[in-house]
Design an enzyme around this catalytic site. Sequence first.
Site, mmCIF file in Angstrom:
data_model
loop_
_atom_site.group_PDB
_atom_site.id
_atom_site.type_symbol
_atom_site.label_atom_id
_atom_site.label_comp_id
_atom_site.label_asym_id
_atom_site.label_seq_id
_atom_site.Cartn_x
_atom_site.Cartn_y
_atom_site.Cartn_z
ATOM 1 N N HIS A 76 -1.192 -9.663 -13.000
ATOM 2 C CA HIS A 76 -0.320 -8.808 -13.804
ATOM 3 C C HIS A 76 0.555 -7.971 -12.887
ATOM 4 O O HIS A 76 0.055 -7.333 -11.954
ATOM 5 C CB HIS A 76 -1.157 -7.893 -14.696
ATOM 6 C CG HIS A 76 -0.351 -6.948 -15.524
ATOM 7 N ND1 HIS A 76 -0.502 -5.581 -15.446
ATOM 8 C CD2 HIS A 76 0.624 -7.172 -16.458
ATOM 9 C CE1 HIS A 76 0.337 -5.003 -16.297
ATOM 10 N NE2 HIS A 76 1.020 -5.939 -16.922
ATOM 11 N N SER A 77 1.867 -7.982 -13.113
ATOM 12 C CA SER A 77 2.802 -7.093 -12.445
ATOM 13 C C SER A 77 2.707 -7.244 -10.922
ATOM 14 O O SER A 77 2.962 -8.317 -10.381
ATOM 15 C CB SER A 77 2.540 -5.657 -12.915
ATOM 16 O OG SER A 77 3.635 -4.822 -12.647
ATOM 17 N N TYR A 78 2.312 -6.173 -10.206
ATOM 18 C CA TYR A 78 2.107 -6.263 -8.754
ATOM 19 C C TYR A 78 1.126 -7.365 -8.389
ATOM 20 O O TYR A 78 1.246 -7.992 -7.324
ATOM 21 C CB TYR A 78 1.616 -4.916 -8.223
ATOM 22 C CG TYR A 78 0.986 -4.988 -6.853
ATOM 23 C CD1 TYR A 78 1.777 -5.165 -5.717
ATOM 24 C CD2 TYR A 78 -0.399 -4.890 -6.690
ATOM 25 C CE1 TYR A 78 1.193 -5.243 -4.454
ATOM 26 C CE2 TYR A 78 -0.980 -4.971 -5.438
ATOM 27 C CZ TYR A 78 -0.178 -5.140 -4.322
ATOM 28 O OH TYR A 78 -0.753 -5.221 -3.066
#
Length: 225
Positions: A76-78
């Site tokens: 997720h994301s980073y």
Amino acid sequence: MATFVLVPGAWHGAWCFEPLARELRRHGHEAYPVTLTGVGGRKHLLTSSVNLDTHIDDVANLLVDEDITDAVLVGHSYGGMVMTGAADRMPERVEGLVYVDAFVPADGDSCWTLANAPVRDWYLRGVGALGYATAPLPFLDPRATPHPLASLLQSIRLRGGLDRVRRRYYVYAERWEPETPFRPTYERLLGDPAWQVRAVASTHNVMRDAPDELLKVALEAAGTD
């Protein structure tokens, strides 16, 4: 059966993926939600030397220590930066990749270079308190903890191993307000036949707001939908 390794985004620990992990286990799979060094339940390990390489090591070491050879990495994301680095290093242990509203870096990219101006402002929020960590945003879950700034600034180095991973999925959150940094990635991958791209009616917190859709994509990435 597949083995899922679930990599959280900045400021988050394994807890953000626990609901998905429970569902994956219920479907007969193994699931390992990861807490990265210096964050969440490992916040006592936060120092100025923790960087992107440290977090890639976290995931790569898990693959080796648990002798995982059929991993579906979900980031997720980073976490997209981290799983990209791990898959590039150990493609022989990875069967699939699921990027959940996440960065998909090329060699030399960093979160800083891929993010837009509002997200860069988030990264710099509260850095003065420690000098080497970015404070969690006020609207995040109370369990969120400071995140090592170096991991967001460091450029990733890739060797081409990612090309050997067979199944690649991108989950795009349509309700990021006001301006998502992931639209360019979404639009680029839409036209790439090597990727399966899904748009979901969700905020950036897809795990919380679109759990059924995320589970469906994860199972498809494992070849068991």
